[in-house]
Design an enzyme around this catalytic site. Structure first.
Site, PDB file in Angstrom:
ATOM      1  CD  GLU A  36     -30.873  32.756 -73.013  1.00  0.00           C
ATOM      2  OE1 GLU A  36     -31.766  31.993 -72.516  1.00  0.00           O
ATOM      3  OE2 GLU A  36     -29.955  32.038 -73.827  1.00  0.00           O
ATOM      4  N   GLY A 124     -25.182  22.706 -63.258  1.00  0.00           N
ATOM      5  CA  GLY A 124     -24.698  24.095 -63.248  1.00  0.00           C
ATOM      6  C   GLY A 124     -24.183  24.615 -64.504  1.00  0.00           C
ATOM      7  CB  ALA A 125     -23.431  23.371 -67.609  1.00  0.00           C
ATOM      8  CB  SER A 128     -32.410  22.631 -68.825  1.00  0.00           C
ATOM      9  OG  SER A 128     -32.606  23.770 -68.937  1.00  0.00           O
ATOM     10  CB  SER A 129     -28.842  19.380 -65.230  1.00  0.00           C
ATOM     11  OG  SER A 129     -28.544  20.346 -64.176  1.00  0.00           O
ATOM     12  CB  SER A 130     -32.723  21.692 -62.257  1.00  0.00           C
ATOM     13  OG  SER A 130     -32.667  22.851 -62.747  1.00  0.00           O
ATOM     14  CD  GLU A 162     -36.157  25.556 -60.841  1.00  0.00           C
ATOM     15  OE1 GLU A 162     -36.590  24.639 -61.750  1.00  0.00           O
ATOM     16  OE2 GLU A 162     -34.836  25.822 -60.713  1.00  0.00           O
ATOM     17  CG  ASP A 174     -34.832  26.388 -68.605  1.00  0.00           C
ATOM     18  OD1 ASP A 174     -34.795  26.926 -69.565  1.00  0.00           O
ATOM     19  OD2 ASP A 174     -34.075  26.553 -67.400  1.00  0.00           O
TER      20      ASP A 174
HETATM   21  C1  GLA Z   1     -32.919  30.331 -66.928  1.00  0.00           C
HETATM   22  C2  GLA Z   1     -34.345  30.038 -66.485  1.00  0.00           C
HETATM   23  C3  GLA Z   1     -35.381  30.148 -67.800  1.00  0.00           C
HETATM   24  C4  GLA Z   1     -35.041  31.535 -68.214  1.00  0.00           C
HETATM   25  C5  GLA Z   1     -33.315  31.629 -68.724  1.00  0.00           C
HETATM   26  C6  GLA Z   1     -32.983  32.751 -69.382  1.00  0.00           C
HETATM   27  O1  GLA Z   1     -32.686  29.032 -67.909  1.00  0.00           O
HETATM   28  O2  GLA Z   1     -34.880  28.780 -65.977  1.00  0.00           O
HETATM   29  O3  GLA Z   1     -36.597  30.368 -67.332  1.00  0.00           O
HETATM   30  O4  GLA Z   1     -35.330  32.727 -67.969  1.00  0.00           O
HETATM   31  O5  GLA Z   1     -32.532  31.250 -67.499  1.00  0.00           O
HETATM   32  O6  GLA Z   1     -33.527  33.043 -70.734  1.00  0.00           O
END
Ligand code: GLA
Length: 388
Positions: A36, A124-125, A128-130, A162, A174
């Site tokens: 992360e 917003g959870a 990666s909905s976007s 983005e 993502d």
């Molecule tokens: C979000 C970002 C990713 C990544 C994570 C953290 O999801 O879109 O690119 O940086 O945070 O690991």
């Protein structure tokens, strides 16, 4: 999975005409297993695509208008790509618009379309909905126009849109996971050169359980960009020892340890430690998974959360409580926040026999200790963007 027959009916009710010529596409959400805040540092990540995501139906028009509608949001819009720009009142539509504008910048042409979306990912959870909306759009429009589909290119264009159109400096994880996911596999991605390996997710009776804190990721954009800036500061200090250093992911834990004194600011030092140690944990996790050593994998997940909490400081009370409670349940090997942080979801490695007890106990204790109610999803790993 979306009910396509119903969605087609909604489509024709909204846009008129018959079902002829409607094509259907899907792109998943993602869960990151470990790694992360390493992606924008040129490090490793280990995400997987989910089986739920965004479905998009589209049909060609005779003019150049693109009409966007969704089953989830009331906002609809009629867009002409040449003049498209970020418009606050366009809300969610800015995501598909942005990705098409950036594909057009690369020379791809698009005609007019009627488009309907159905999203199954909570917004917003941190699932990666976007990116899912971006990739289903990119994939579907490219396929409909007969343009060649290069999934890595689509992921890069989505990220670029983005960053530049939406103004959030996200990394590549993502979009890459949503584009390139494969059923029952996690993706070991090296973010500085985008080389990747699909690793079978064999978890001997264990499942991934995603816990949604239902705390929306407040402040995430400004805090996210602030973390990126601190990582860049760390690189600038460390250049005294490594003149060619461009990203933190290029050095290892020992190299950082030997040169930490070059970073005068304690906060920046902690950020650097997290990134470099987390990077190391990703490789160890992949090794553990390949060797069927799930206990080790779980311990690395726990260490990852600790570091995100104490060194990178991107967790929040709700994420910490959920992880703490998860780890008290028998049959749980590991648990951590997933995604950007500041709210959103956790992911836990739970024995199949314990899932019911897990959801019941963690849900109850979480509601007692916070102001929110949790939701849980058993995370099956699915494919990346595709035509249905
Ligand atoms: C979000 C970002 C990713 C990544 C994570 C953290 O999801 O879109 O690119 O940086 O945070 O690991």
């Amino acid at each position: 999975m979306a009910n396509l027959a119903e969605l087609k009916k909604t489509f024709t009710a909204k846009f008129g005409g018959t079902e002829e010529g409607i094509r259907s596409f899907f792109a998943p959400g993602r869960v990151n297993l470990i790694g992360e805040h390493t992606d924008y540092n040129g490090g490793y990540v280990f995400p997987a695509a989910l089986t739920f995501g965004t479905t998009m139906l589209l049909r060609k028009r005779n003019d150049s208008r693109i009409r966007f509608a969704s089953e989830n949001f009331p906002v609809e819009a009629d867009v002409v790509l040449e003049t498209a720009r970020l418009e606050k009142e366009h809300d969610w539509i800015n995501y598909p618009k942005a990705v098409l504008v950036h594909l057009a910048k690369r020379g791809y042409t698009f005609g007019g379309y009627d488009v309907l979306y159905l999203g199954e990912i909570p917004n917003g959870a941190g699932l990666s909905s976007s990116a899912s909306i971006q990739l289903v759009t990119a994939y579907g429009f490219m396929a409909s126009e007969g343009h060649p589909i290069d999934r890595v290119e689509l992921a890069l264009v989505a990220q670029e849109s983005e960053n530049q159109f939406m103004g959030v400096n996200v990394g590549i994880m993502d979009q890459f996971a949503v584009a390139n996911g494969k059923k029952d596999h996690a993706i070991l991605l090296k973010c500085n050169d985008l080389t990747y390996e699909l690793v079978p997710f064999q978890a001997k009776g264990y499942k991934l359980v995603i816990g949604n804190t239902n705390k929306r990721r407040g402040l995430v954009d400004s805090e996210y960009n602030a973390r990126r800036a601190q990582c860049e500061q760390a690189v600038a200090y460390l250049r005294e020892a490594f003149p060619d250093l461009t990203l933190l992911g290029e050095i290892n834990a020992q190299q950082l340890k030997d040169n930490e004194h070059l970073i005068p600011d304690e906060t920046v030092r902690k950020r650097a430690r997290h990134v470099i140690e987390e990077n190391d944990r990703v490789l160890k996790s992949v090794e553990a998974l390949k060797g069927n050593n799930l206990e080790t994998f779980g311990k690395l997940m726990i260490a990852s959360h600790e570091s995100l909490k104490n060194q990178y400081e991107v967790t929040c009370k709700e994420l910490d409580v959920m992880v703490e409670e998860a780890l008290m349940v028998p049959g749980v090997l590991g648990s951590r926040m997933t995604g950007a942080g500041f709210g959103g979801c956790t992911v836990s490695l739970v024995h199949g026999d314990q899932i019911e007890a897990f959801i019941k106990t963690v849900g109850k204790r979480y509601a007692e200790r916070t102001d929110y109610k949790a939701d849980f999803y058993v995370g099956e790993i699915g494919d990346g963007a595709k035509e249905l």
